[in-house]
Design a protein around this motif. Structure first.
Motif, PDB file in Angstrom:
ATOM      1  N   SER A  70       0.816  -1.230  -0.044  1.00 54.58           N
ATOM      2  CA  SER A  70       0.019   0.041   0.033  1.00 54.58           C
ATOM      3  C   SER A  70       0.731   1.315  -0.039  1.00 54.58           C
ATOM      4  O   SER A  70       0.555   2.266  -0.809  1.00 54.58           O
ATOM      5  CB  SER A  70      -1.101  -0.069   1.094  1.00 54.58           C
ATOM      6  OG  SER A  70      -0.343  -0.411   2.271  1.00 54.58           O
ATOM      7  N   ARG A  71       2.208   1.156   0.639  1.00 58.07           N
ATOM      8  CA  ARG A  71       2.738   2.313   0.791  1.00 58.07           C
ATOM      9  C   ARG A  71       3.376   2.532  -0.565  1.00 58.07           C
ATOM     10  O   ARG A  71       3.517   3.623  -1.274  1.00 58.07           O
ATOM     11  CB  ARG A  71       3.867   2.320   1.774  1.00 58.07           C
ATOM     12  CG  ARG A  71       3.569   2.352   3.185  1.00 58.07           C
ATOM     13  CD  ARG A  71       4.676   2.405   4.123  1.00 58.07           C
ATOM     14  NE  ARG A  71       4.271   2.705   5.251  1.00 58.07           N
ATOM     15  CZ  ARG A  71       4.936   2.837   6.522  1.00 58.07           C
ATOM     16  NH1 ARG A  71       6.072   2.429   6.322  1.00 58.07           N
ATOM     17  NH2 ARG A  71       4.450   3.087   7.637  1.00 58.07           N
ATOM     18  N   ALA A  74       0.786   4.115  -2.998  1.00 55.66           N
ATOM     19  CA  ALA A  74       0.580   5.612  -2.586  1.00 55.66           C
ATOM     20  C   ALA A  74       1.888   6.345  -3.200  1.00 55.66           C
ATOM     21  O   ALA A  74       1.595   7.279  -4.103  1.00 55.66           O
ATOM     22  CB  ALA A  74       0.755   5.730  -1.101  1.00 55.66           C
ATOM     23  N   ALA A  75       2.983   5.885  -3.122  1.00 49.22           N
ATOM     24  CA  ALA A  75       4.003   6.596  -3.613  1.00 49.22           C
ATOM     25  C   ALA A  75       4.258   6.765  -5.485  1.00 49.22           C
ATOM     26  O   ALA A  75       4.390   7.818  -5.822  1.00 49.22           O
ATOM     27  CB  ALA A  75       5.225   5.941  -3.108  1.00 49.22           C
ATOM     28  N   GLU A  78       1.538   9.220  -6.637  1.00 51.79           N
ATOM     29  CA  GLU A  78       2.029  10.532  -6.593  1.00 51.79           C
ATOM     30  C   GLU A  78       2.695  10.735  -7.871  1.00 51.79           C
ATOM     31  O   GLU A  78       2.674  11.818  -8.199  1.00 51.79           O
ATOM     32  CB  GLU A  78       3.072  10.702  -5.214  1.00 51.79           C
ATOM     33  CG  GLU A  78       2.446  10.937  -3.962  1.00 51.79           C
ATOM     34  CD  GLU A  78       3.428  11.104  -3.059  1.00 51.79           C
ATOM     35  OE1 GLU A  78       4.442  11.152  -3.437  1.00 51.79           O
ATOM     36  OE2 GLU A  78       2.902  11.339  -1.705  1.00 51.79           O
ATOM     37  N   ARG A 100      10.071  -4.811   0.058  1.00 53.72           N
ATOM     38  CA  ARG A 100      10.376  -4.116   1.354  1.00 53.72           C
ATOM     39  C   ARG A 100      11.558  -3.018   1.019  1.00 53.72           C
ATOM     40  O   ARG A 100      11.387  -1.885   1.385  1.00 53.72           O
ATOM     41  CB  ARG A 100      11.122  -5.082   2.349  1.00 53.72           C
ATOM     42  CG  ARG A 100      11.817  -4.308   3.832  1.00 53.72           C
ATOM     43  CD  ARG A 100      12.610  -5.724   4.367  1.00 53.72           C
ATOM     44  NE  ARG A 100      13.521  -6.140   3.769  1.00 53.72           N
ATOM     45  CZ  ARG A 100      14.722  -6.019   3.999  1.00 53.72           C
ATOM     46  NH1 ARG A 100      15.129  -5.110   5.191  1.00 53.72           N
ATOM     47  NH2 ARG A 100      15.709  -6.470   3.364  1.00 53.72           N
ATOM     48  N   ASP A 104      11.133   1.161   1.549  1.00 57.90           N
ATOM     49  CA  ASP A 104      12.140   1.964   2.214  1.00 57.90           C
ATOM     50  C   ASP A 104      12.624   3.068   1.295  1.00 57.90           C
ATOM     51  O   ASP A 104      12.733   4.357   1.728  1.00 57.90           O
ATOM     52  CB  ASP A 104      13.137   1.185   2.676  1.00 57.90           C
ATOM     53  CG  ASP A 104      12.895   0.210   3.621  1.00 57.90           C
ATOM     54  OD1 ASP A 104      13.619  -0.997   4.094  1.00 57.90           O
ATOM     55  OD2 ASP A 104      11.591   0.166   4.084  1.00 57.90           O
ATOM     56  N   VAL A 107      10.049   5.660   1.086  1.00 55.99           N
ATOM     57  CA  VAL A 107       9.924   6.713   2.249  1.00 55.99           C
ATOM     58  C   VAL A 107      10.941   7.600   2.428  1.00 55.99           C
ATOM     59  O   VAL A 107      10.835   8.666   2.803  1.00 55.99           O
ATOM     60  CB  VAL A 107       9.674   5.666   3.398  1.00 55.99           C
ATOM     61  CG1 VAL A 107       9.936   6.440   4.925  1.00 55.99           C
ATOM     62  CG2 VAL A 107       8.398   5.084   3.269  1.00 55.99           C
ATOM     63  N   THR A 108      12.165   6.992   2.377  1.00 53.59           N
ATOM     64  CA  THR A 108      13.558   8.096   2.525  1.00 53.59           C
ATOM     65  C   THR A 108      14.369   8.538   1.465  1.00 53.59           C
ATOM     66  O   THR A 108      15.135   9.296   1.900  1.00 53.59           O
ATOM     67  CB  THR A 108      14.456   6.969   3.504  1.00 53.59           C
ATOM     68  OG1 THR A 108      14.861   5.744   3.075  1.00 53.59           O
ATOM     69  CG2 THR A 108      13.843   6.859   5.083  1.00 53.59           C
ATOM     70  N   GLU A 109      14.086   7.543   0.260  1.00 54.68           N
ATOM     71  CA  GLU A 109      14.935   8.130  -0.861  1.00 54.68           C
ATOM     72  C   GLU A 109      13.739   8.522  -1.944  1.00 54.68           C
ATOM     73  O   GLU A 109      13.769   7.877  -2.777  1.00 54.68           O
ATOM     74  CB  GLU A 109      15.973   7.110  -1.283  1.00 54.68           C
ATOM     75  CG  GLU A 109      16.756   6.355  -0.174  1.00 54.68           C
ATOM     76  CD  GLU A 109      17.796   7.172   0.432  1.00 54.68           C
ATOM     77  OE1 GLU A 109      18.403   8.091  -0.347  1.00 54.68           O
ATOM     78  OE2 GLU A 109      18.393   7.097   1.423  1.00 54.68           O
TER      79      GLU A 109
END
Lengths: 149, 179
Positions: A70-71, A74-75, A78, A100, A104, A107-109
């Motif tokens: 799901s993350r 969402a990204a 965008e 995974r 990550d 979220v962070t990069e």
């Protein structure tokens, strides 16, 4: 008779009951009600808790994967794409990142994730051109798959 | 996640934004899906069900919502008052006349996850039947979302040149009577 004085008749039935009980109660200290104090209730509650923990180890893997998906979805939205398109085109370009790692990165990069999305979009466009075109033009750069042996 | 390197801390990551959606001539179901996605926070890569990452959504012009097909007459909203013989069934048209906000509100309520967070998410949804917004909500708005449906133009909105330039499929014979 072996035990001739009174003090020899006293038998110890098991000197470490306290520690055996504490071994169980220490796992129940954060429970609600008398389950966190009384041994008979705590034993049953602790056994249930351990059973739930054992079953949840398999569920955790499933839940983490749905969260990653799901993350990532969402990204990608965008950036104007959808999750299935992204994953399919990444596997077609032989980018073997698992969900995974992609989550990550998202979220962070964010810029690395944007580059992955652009790669997937380019591969998607190449796929459309190959499907709709005549087959005379060569497929694009990203459609070349290297077979390692 | 021990392999994380510390990236720069983005201070506004968990900020709550205010989205504006104009529902004029839009299908309420599509409006509701956009609302529910943003109320849950599923449009963010940092989404988690427990982290309360939903945003506020303001929907305007819900009086001018447009159902497709015959749903204004055929879609039925049912409820029960709790008293015997209190089963009420209302068509979408009647409900819209009674309360122009209700259709969008019920649609979003049905699309949110059925847990205790649903009520807080509904409190973050602000629906207005017309264009007027209170000033404090207008001051909070951060982003307007594009409308899901492209509104087709009416025949009266086309210029005569465009009508003439449109290709003709067939020319009727002279004695053809148009209805």
């Amino acid at each position: 008779m072996v035990f001739l004085t009174l003090s020899c008749w006293i038998r110890s039935r098991g000197p470490d009951r306290y520690w055996k009980v504490q071994e169980v109660l220490k796992h129940a200290r954060h429970f609600r009600g008398r389950k966190n104090r009384c041994y008979s209730l705590a034993v049953r509650a602790v056994r249930r808790a351990f059973v739930y923990a054992t079953k949840a180890r398999k569920l955790k893997k499933r839940n983490m994967r749905t969260l990653w998906i799901s993350r990532i979805a969402a990204a990608t939205r965008e950036h104007g794409m959808k999750y299935p398109a992204l994953m399919h085109n990444l596997t077609k370009t032989s980018v073997q990142l698992n969900r995974r790692v992609i989550c990550d990165l998202a979220v962070t990069e964010p810029r690395s994730f944007l580059s992955l999305a652009k790669l997937a979009r380019a591969r998607q466009q190449e796929g459309f051109r190959a499907a709709l075109g005549d087959g005379k033009e060569p497929a694009g750069v990203f459609s070349r798959v290297v077979l390692l042996q | 996640m021990s392999s994380f390197s510390r990236s720069a801390q983005q201070w506004a990551t968990f900020a709550r934004s205010w989205f504006l959606i104009d529902a004029k001539m839009q299908p309420p179901g599509k409006i509701a899906t956009m609302c529910s996605v943003r109320l849950q926070g599923k449009h963010k890569p940092i989404y988690h069900a427990l982290s309360d990452c939903g945003d506020h959504v303001v929907v305007i012009n819900t009086r001018h919502i447009a159902f497709s097909g015959n749903k204004w007459e055929q879609k039925v909203y049912s409820s029960h008052t709790g008293y015997p013989g209190g089963f009420k069934q209302v068509t979408a048209a009647q409900l819209h006349l009674k309360d122009p906000k209700a259709i969008v509100k019920l649609a979003v309520y049905g699309m949110l996850p059925k847990n205790l967070h649903r009520r807080t998410m509904m409190q973050r949804l602000h629906i207005f039947p017309d264009d007027e917004l209170p000033d404090d909500i207008r001051a909070n708005l951060t982003e307007e979302l594009p409308q899901p449906r492209e509104i087709p133009r009416k025949l009266s909105e086309y210029t005569q040149e465009e009508i003439d330039a449109f290709p003709r499929l067939w020319t009727p014979p002279e004695d053809y009577k148009m209805k």
